[in-house]
Scaffold this motif. Structure first.
Motif, PDB file in Angstrom:
ATOM      1  N   ALA A  59      91.734  33.136  55.206  1.00  0.00           N
ATOM      2  CA  ALA A  59      92.837  32.715  56.072  1.00  0.00           C
ATOM      3  C   ALA A  59      92.629  33.143  57.524  1.00  0.00           C
ATOM      4  CB  ALA A  59      94.158  33.278  55.548  1.00  0.00           C
ATOM      5  N   PHE A  60      91.827  34.208  57.723  1.00  0.00           N
ATOM      6  CA  PHE A  60      91.606  34.711  59.089  1.00  0.00           C
ATOM      7  C   PHE A  60      90.409  34.036  59.765  1.00  0.00           C
ATOM      8  CE2 PHE A  60      90.118  38.131  62.091  1.00  0.00           C
ATOM      9  CZ  PHE A  60      91.201  38.026  62.971  1.00  0.00           C
ATOM     10  N   ALA A  61      89.621  33.278  59.018  1.00  0.00           N
ATOM     11  CA  ALA A  61      88.384  32.694  59.550  1.00  0.00           C
ATOM     12  C   ALA A  61      88.567  31.914  60.853  1.00  0.00           C
ATOM     13  CB  ALA A  61      87.720  31.817  58.490  1.00  0.00           C
ATOM     14  N   PRO A  62      89.636  31.092  61.015  1.00  0.00           N
ATOM     15  CA  PRO A  62      89.780  30.332  62.262  1.00  0.00           C
ATOM     16  C   PRO A  62      89.956  31.211  63.510  1.00  0.00           C
ATOM     17  CG  PRO A  62      91.176  29.403  60.532  1.00  0.00           C
ATOM     18  CD  PRO A  62      90.664  30.707  60.023  1.00  0.00           C
ATOM     19  N   ARG A  63      90.318  32.469  63.335  1.00  0.00           N
ATOM     20  CA  ARG A  63      90.554  33.364  64.477  1.00  0.00           C
ATOM     21  C   ARG A  63      89.485  34.460  64.576  1.00  0.00           C
ATOM     22  NH1 ARG A  63      96.603  35.521  63.795  1.00  0.00           N
ATOM     23  NH2 ARG A  63      96.420  35.885  66.036  1.00  0.00           N
ATOM     24  N   CYS A  64      88.543  34.451  63.643  1.00  0.00           N
ATOM     25  CA  CYS A  64      87.604  35.577  63.520  1.00  0.00           C
ATOM     26  C   CYS A  64      86.325  35.341  64.311  1.00  0.00           C
ATOM     27  CB  CYS A  64      87.272  35.780  62.039  1.00  0.00           C
ATOM     28  SG  CYS A  64      86.158  37.161  61.735  1.00  0.00           S
ATOM     29  N   ASN A  65      85.904  36.360  65.056  1.00  0.00           N
ATOM     30  CA  ASN A  65      84.667  36.277  65.849  1.00  0.00           C
ATOM     31  C   ASN A  65      83.405  36.344  64.990  1.00  0.00           C
ATOM     32  OD1 ASN A  65      86.129  36.178  68.256  1.00  0.00           O
ATOM     33  ND2 ASN A  65      86.242  38.416  68.378  1.00  0.00           N
ATOM     34  N   TYR A  66      83.561  36.777  63.741  1.00  0.00           N
ATOM     35  CA  TYR A  66      82.392  36.975  62.878  1.00  0.00           C
ATOM     36  C   TYR A  66      82.297  35.910  61.782  1.00  0.00           C
ATOM     37  CZ  TYR A  66      83.182  41.658  64.853  1.00  0.00           C
ATOM     38  OH  TYR A  66      83.400  42.713  65.703  1.00  0.00           O
ATOM     39  N   ALA A  67      83.187  34.921  61.788  1.00  0.00           N
ATOM     40  CA  ALA A  67      83.269  33.963  60.683  1.00  0.00           C
ATOM     41  C   ALA A  67      81.985  33.158  60.520  1.00  0.00           C
ATOM     42  CB  ALA A  67      84.449  33.023  60.900  1.00  0.00           C
ATOM     43  N   THR A  68      81.612  32.936  59.265  1.00  0.00           N
ATOM     44  CA  THR A  68      80.438  32.112  58.926  1.00  0.00           C
ATOM     45  C   THR A  68      80.917  30.917  58.091  1.00  0.00           C
ATOM     46  OG1 THR A  68      80.062  33.279  56.850  1.00  0.00           O
ATOM     47  CG2 THR A  68      78.997  34.180  58.830  1.00  0.00           C
ATOM     48  N   ASP A  69      79.998  30.053  57.735  1.00  0.00           N
ATOM     49  CA  ASP A  69      80.354  28.899  56.896  1.00  0.00           C
ATOM     50  C   ASP A  69      80.917  29.357  55.557  1.00  0.00           C
ATOM     51  OD1 ASP A  69      79.543  27.162  58.852  1.00  0.00           O
ATOM     52  OD2 ASP A  69      77.528  26.836  58.010  1.00  0.00           O
ATOM     53  N   ALA A  70      80.372  30.452  55.020  1.00  0.00           N
ATOM     54  CA  ALA A  70      80.860  30.968  53.732  1.00  0.00           C
ATOM     55  C   ALA A  70      82.335  31.384  53.840  1.00  0.00           C
ATOM     56  CB  ALA A  70      80.016  32.165  53.291  1.00  0.00           C
ATOM     57  N   CYS A  71      82.716  31.951  54.986  1.00  0.00           N
ATOM     58  CA  CYS A  71      84.107  32.386  55.200  1.00  0.00           C
ATOM     59  C   CYS A  71      85.074  31.200  55.161  1.00  0.00           C
ATOM     60  CB  CYS A  71      84.250  33.097  56.537  1.00  0.00           C
ATOM     61  SG  CYS A  71      83.225  34.570  56.696  1.00  0.00           S
ATOM     62  N   ARG A  72      84.595  30.050  55.603  1.00  0.00           N
ATOM     63  CA  ARG A  72      85.460  28.868  55.653  1.00  0.00           C
ATOM     64  C   ARG A  72      85.557  28.173  54.290  1.00  0.00           C
ATOM     65  NH1 ARG A  72      82.196  28.831  60.216  1.00  0.00           N
ATOM     66  NH2 ARG A  72      83.313  29.459  62.106  1.00  0.00           N
TER      67      ARG A  72
ATOM     68  N   ALA B 196      88.850  42.968  52.348  1.00  0.00           N
ATOM     69  CA  ALA B 196      88.540  41.626  51.847  1.00  0.00           C
ATOM     70  C   ALA B 196      87.835  40.859  52.953  1.00  0.00           C
ATOM     71  CB  ALA B 196      89.825  40.917  51.425  1.00  0.00           C
ATOM     72  N   CYS B 197      86.510  40.937  52.975  1.00  0.00           N
ATOM     73  CA  CYS B 197      85.733  40.290  54.042  1.00  0.00           C
ATOM     74  C   CYS B 197      84.348  39.918  53.510  1.00  0.00           C
ATOM     75  CB  CYS B 197      85.605  41.220  55.247  1.00  0.00           C
ATOM     76  SG  CYS B 197      84.708  40.498  56.632  1.00  0.00           S
ATOM     77  N   LEU B 198      84.053  38.620  53.527  1.00  0.00           N
ATOM     78  CA  LEU B 198      82.776  38.134  52.984  1.00  0.00           C
ATOM     79  C   LEU B 198      81.579  38.545  53.839  1.00  0.00           C
ATOM     80  CD1 LEU B 198      83.807  34.506  51.961  1.00  0.00           C
ATOM     81  CD2 LEU B 198      83.485  36.468  50.456  1.00  0.00           C
TER      82      LEU B 198
END
Length: 336
Positions: free
Chosen positions: A289-302, A318-320
């Motif tokens: 749920a935080f992926a759209p705002r996260c500086n570290y988000a990857t494709d797996a997070c989405r 809870a962080c991939l």
């Protein structure tokens, strides 16, 4: 077995939805909480994270319909709250569990004296007669720093800070095992906030009460809590004791909360707010749920929703991104 005796609250896999004709609000998603006797848990997060709904669920105060409350286990002092009738719940609410609601201005009944409102709780839960209940109500006012003579006065005759003291007196009158404080100082000025928090700490120690402190203020958490659970979009995304969460932050959202605080050591430093907004609870993202705002988000997070994973001690997140063994966040790097 000794561990079980010391456990005041056990919540396993709590889910709360509000089902409407057009849409379903996923307010609380798969939350588990455990609180021991005398312990204070800070429930932290932005407005809309699901903190208040979680608290209301513990007392089974979620309106149904439209609310749908599901939980594998919800026990207060070993008693199964999910299996209780309305009559049994009335004994729990205000007896074993008390709640301090957000706004002291609207939480008191304007047509009854403050003494009557404290005494009513004592008559109902401790089965005292009117005279004994009134005397104990006066004692409770004294305990929260209000002269007993003011028991005959009405809420409009009290300031905001004094009203909040009255609400605390009502909440603690029957010596609850668990006190839930929902943003107890939001409507108060800074000086009164400090007084109320100090009062709550003292009364908690006197009565050995466990507490859930719901707040978005990390300063209040640092002052009053033993453990912290950070909520985002209805889920707990990081939890641990104060030292773990404050000094070894793991989740990018928690990092964002800390970075949003003013730096008193460097007054020229700029605030770093978390970009974007919390997702719509009627349409949560497929992945984190935080992926759209996260500086570290990857494709797996989405694509995938992360689960809470232990990082040693009581610390969980809870962080991939931690599937990569070399991953760390900036705050974690700065604080070791």
């Amino acid at each position: 077995m000794e561990e079980q005796k010391d456990m005041v609250l056990e919540v396993e896999n709590l889910n709360v939805k509000f089902v409407m004709e057009e849409e379903t609000v996923e307010a609380v998603n798969n939350i588990s909480l455990h609180i021991k006797k005398g312990e204070t848990l800070g429930l932290v997060g932005e407005t809309g994270a699901g903190k208040t709904t979680t608290a209301l669920s513990i007392m089974r105060l979620v309106d149904s319909p439209p609310g749908v409350l599901e939980c594998d286990k919800l026990e207060v002092c070993g008693q199964d709250v999910m299996g209780m009738s309305i009559t049994e719940l009335e004994h729990i609410r205000g007896g074993l569990v008390s709640m301090i609601f957000q706004d002291p201005m609207t939480s008191l009944n304007p047509v009854f004296t403050v003494g009557q409102q404290i005494a009513e709780s004592l008559e109902r839960h401790e089965h005292l007669n009117k005279n004994d209940a009134w005397k104990k109500a006066e004692d409770m006012l004294e305990l929260v720093g209000i002269p007993r003579e003011r028991a005959i006065e009405y809420p409009h005759q009290f300031s905001g800070g004094m009203k909040q003291r009255v609400i605390i007196a009502i909440a603690l009158a029957c010596s609850p095992q668990l006190l839930i404080a929902d943003e107890p100082t939001t409507a108060l000025d800074v000086t009164i906030q400090a007084q109320i928090l100090q009062l709550m700490r003292e009364l908690k120690q006197k009565k050995d009460t466990s507490m859930i402190m719901i707040t978005h203020d990390l300063g209040i958490v640092a002052e009053t809590c033993d453990r912290v659970a950070v909520m985002y979009a209805g889920k707990i995304i990081e939890e641990g004791n104060l030292e773990e969460v404050f000094n070894h932050t793991l989740h990018p959202y928690t990092e964002g909360l800390f970075n949003s605080l003013p730096n008193i050591k460097n007054r020229r430093s700029k605030l770093e707010p978390i970009r974007g907004l919390m997702p719509d609870p009627t349409n949560l993202p497929r992945g984190c749920a935080f992926a759209p705002r996260c500086n570290y988000a990857t494709d797996a997070c989405r694509e995938r929703r992360p689960e809470l994973v232990s990082f040693g001690g009581t610390h969980k997140a809870a962080c991939l991104a931690y599937e990569n063994p070399d991953f760390h966040i900036e705050r974690g790097k700065k604080n070791g």
